[in-house]
Design an enzyme around this catalytic site. Sequence first.
Site, mmCIF file in Angstrom:
data_model
loop_
_atom_site.group_PDB
_atom_site.id
_atom_site.type_symbol
_atom_site.label_atom_id
_atom_site.label_comp_id
_atom_site.label_asym_id
_atom_site.label_seq_id
_atom_site.Cartn_x
_atom_site.Cartn_y
_atom_site.Cartn_z
ATOM 1 N N GLY A 161 49.762 23.999 -22.422
ATOM 2 C CA GLY A 161 49.558 23.323 -23.706
ATOM 3 C C GLY A 161 50.238 21.965 -23.649
ATOM 4 C CB VAL B 11 54.450 16.841 -24.434
ATOM 5 C CG1 VAL B 11 55.925 16.509 -24.300
ATOM 6 C CG2 VAL B 11 53.642 16.223 -23.332
ATOM 7 N N PRO C 215 54.364 22.604 -17.043
ATOM 8 C CG PRO C 215 54.349 20.815 -15.531
ATOM 9 C CD PRO C 215 54.151 22.295 -15.617
ATOM 10 C CG HIS D 261 55.393 15.288 -20.023
ATOM 11 N ND1 HIS D 261 56.227 16.286 -20.476
ATOM 12 C CD2 HIS D 261 55.804 14.150 -20.634
ATOM 13 C CE1 HIS D 261 57.106 15.769 -21.312
ATOM 14 N NE2 HIS D 261 56.872 14.482 -21.436
ATOM 15 C CB SER E 269 20.796 3.696 13.853
ATOM 16 O OG SER E 269 21.015 3.324 15.196
ATOM 17 N N GLY F 186 56.646 24.097 -26.997
ATOM 18 C CA GLY F 186 57.550 25.245 -27.002
ATOM 19 C C GLY F 186 57.265 26.280 -25.919
ATOM 20 N N GLY G 227 21.153 -1.253 17.850
ATOM 21 C CA GLY G 227 21.184 -2.711 17.987
ATOM 22 C C GLY G 227 20.075 -3.324 17.159
ATOM 23 C CG LEU G 228 20.708 -7.336 15.682
ATOM 24 C CD1 LEU G 228 20.924 -8.805 16.019
ATOM 25 C CD2 LEU G 228 20.687 -7.113 14.171
ATOM 26 C CB SER G 229 14.472 -5.690 15.066
ATOM 27 O OG SER G 229 13.144 -5.825 15.478
#
Lengths: 627, 323
Positions: free
Chosen positions: A28, A30, A109, A111, A538, A33, A464-466
């Site tokens: 519950g 802060v 706790p 908090h 890729s 109780g 790698g690149l096209s």
Amino acid sequence: MTRQAEAVAIATRAEEAAKGLLRFLTCGSVDDGKSTLIGRLLYDSKLIMEDQLRSLAADSKKHGTVGEEIDLALLVDGLEAERQQGITIDVAYRFFSTARRSFIVADTPGHEQYSRNMATGASTCDLAIILIDARKGVLTQTLRHSYLVHLLGIKHVVVAVNKMDLVGFAEERFDEIVADYRAATSQLAFRHVLPIPLSARFGDNVTMPSNRMPWYRGAMLLEHLEAVNVAVDAGDAAFALPVQWVNRPHQDFRGFAGTVVSGRIAAGDPIVVAKSGRATRVSRIVTADGDRDAATTGQAVTLVLDEEIDIARGDVLVEPRARPEVADQFAAHLFWMHEEPLLPGRRYVLKLGTQLIPATITSIRHKIDVNTQKQQPGRTLELNEIAFCNLHTTQPIVFTPYTENRDLGGFILIDRTTNQTVGAGMVEFGLRRASNIHHQHVDIDKARRAAQKGQKPCLVWFTGLSGAGKSTIANILERKLVAQGAHTYLLDGDNVRHGLNKDLGFTDADRVENIRRVGEVAKLMVDAGLIVLASFISPFQDERRMVRDLFGEGEFIEVFVDTPLAVAETRDTKGLYKKARAGQIKHFTGIDSPYEPPEQAEVTVATGELSAEAAADQILAYLTSHL
Amino acid sequence: MTETRQDIVHYAARFDPAMPRRSSTLSSHLRALEAESIFIMREVAAEMANPVLLYSIGKDSSVMLHLAMKAFWPAKPPFPLMHIATGWDFRDMIVHRDQLTSALGLRLLVQANDAATAAGSTPFNTDSREWARIMLIDALKAGMDRHGFDAAFGGGRRDEEKSRAKERVFSVRSAGHGWDPRNQRPELWHLYNTRVARGETIRVFPLSNWTEFDIWEYIRLEQIPVVPLYFARHRPMVDRGGTLIMVDDERMQFKPGETATERLVRFRTLGDWPLSGAIESDADTVEQVIAEMLSARTSERQGRLVDSDEAASMEKKKREGYF
Ligand SMILES: Nc1nc2c(ncn2[C@@H]2O[C@H](COP(=O)(O)OP(=O)(O)OP(=O)(O)O)[C@@H](O)[C@H]2O)c(=O)[nH]1
Ligand SMILES: [Mg+2]
């Protein structure tokens, strides 16, 4: 004491302990109780020893929050910082028993900052006492804790409306708070909710009825805790045992040590290794107290099996009739417990049962507002936030939904650099449709097929690149390999798009699916014993990593065909760069879509300096020395 | 020549795979506690590189060692035992330790702060907190560092004391062995995070959820041998302001007017004899000890001179590296 009195005393006490242990927590907001309530329970149950009472009295003078009186919260708030500040920081575990039951209680706790400690306490409980300060009513933190209690699968809740002494023990106030609470939590999966008006400080309705609240006719708190039945009907849940440790004292004994997390197993029963699909029978159930005929949930045993099959820590032994899911993608609720936010895409270590596996959160489906339980969009997850996410693990893991089994459905995430436990998750369901299709074990395996071909299968991945020269080099390499007697197959981007992937376009999602399918096909071919060459632009690290993760150590060889953009563009063998520059092709790698060069390619060939032939030789040299 | 403890001999024989097994008579509650502790021990054995079991010879250590014998049976526990010796342990404890570890065939390491002893420190001339710091905490840290242990089992229980009630089962310690109670890792379900950075270590408490009653009841039902000091005998005692100190050897420093008298006593906790308070009792069987405990009005730690120094002493010691 006489011998007989002794025996009676021990027997009574042992009986108490045996009578269904109840694990519960207080939670519950802060200062509602919680700690005072636990202190009150311990105090009224006469469980505080004389020396402890003396130090409590002294402590109360020094740190108490209630003037001259003893401060019961100090019985549980045991850390120096807690006593000085009068708050709870971390969960305290206390043990007590009455004539009717024994209890483990976790005082957590309130908090918000310490919510992870509340979750720690709640994760092993069967009942939650959610406190509400009668003056303040239902607060956000009340609802956050309620939601966590619900997520963690606790079905029994006591709504303790506390500090009734400060609202004149008014029935209307109690009713109002209870109505608010019920309205706010109607969507949560609690089986039983009992509201009790009480005063922890003065003891009303805790262990004794209150003559100041004659209007309340329900059970007192302790009375309810003693009587409540939290047992879940496990029905005939299927057997499962995550292997913790392989017990191999000498050559003639090989046992698999672990705790049964579900169902029952008997000597002679068939079992299956969930991930590999290998099946055998249990020949012995070994314990230091002798072999057992059977073992059930919660028992720590060592299983000896009929046949020597490959089993290691992290494997889950299960009953053939009901195998858990095996998948590398699943959806789960996640509670974030660290100051550093969750980052989708970042790798964490996931621990589920005895499995430890790298994992990423691939997407946050939605976050959950704890006040309203409404879904909200979100890109990251901050401390104490809860979200519904998709996760991806680098290898398939074995799990069941958390609601079916906490031990096979609860997991934690660990940060790889700080080693902190940053997230707690509850699996909802597996994501791949194939996740319920279990691997069928086959007798002829990869090693056997590779041996027949006299080679070590692998995947050589060209990126790698096209126009960088991937296909040209891959072609030359395949020719050279075949000339040496190797069994190969070349998968080329363009060719695959004419058949297997002709339903895919060039959107981001389709690109990813394109690579995923190629990875899976390559995997089958490697499994068949082939040396596979794959030539795909890729451009993204992530996709290449996804494919790499499909393969074993040393099986994935990344070849970076490193050609400067200017060189590739001048070659422009297919005329694509020209079109891209003219805006006729969108999302063209290198032009308006990025290329992410590999960071740790096994081989890099610089085609600016090398001929295609020399590049192929360089790769061949690598393969010869590594395979 | 010390006598051979027959109870230890018989006990060790029980773990010989060639001997008949003894069936368990535990309640479901104790069986559940036992299974949980065994699970914890196996996790450590499987995930840590170099664990050790901190063996302090007391009742909790006896139970912890028993659980380790069970967890890995028929193999031996895959880790050694380490005793932090001060040179002032009761003689009966050392006898128990040596006979038990050799009968079980376990590797025992003994670590002591020899420098402090050579410099003349004794429990009589050293403040009790300082004594604990140099003889227990420093020696423990030195032992961990010397052998490069990354995890150590301790017999601590959450019901013992308020700061222990706050500690995790797997409690991470900094490179200097300190505990940071304000910043403990969350510990959900039974998923223990065993990952630590270089130099950090983990203290593991497999008995976290046991109570003093559970310990004794388990000792009774499993017939685990414990040091005879737990049982009432006539012993040479000195009454020091209400605390009964046993004269265990000739190093006792009497105050003017003090003499030892035979009294029927036993100990609820064991440590260094000049610092351990006995209670008057005629309980000389496990059953009687349990019955006495059930009617006790004070807690077990009361007899420990080291702890009564101040309320927060345990937390302070833990921050400094103690168990
Ligand atoms: N009047 C009155 N005061 C109470 C009652 N219960 C608790 N208190 C007081 O409320 C204050 C906070 O109590 P704690 O028990 O520390 O609250 P908590 O919920 O444990 O607080 P955190 O753990 O820090 O969230 C203390 O001063 C208590 O004495 C009650 O029933 N009536
Ligand atoms: Mg509190």
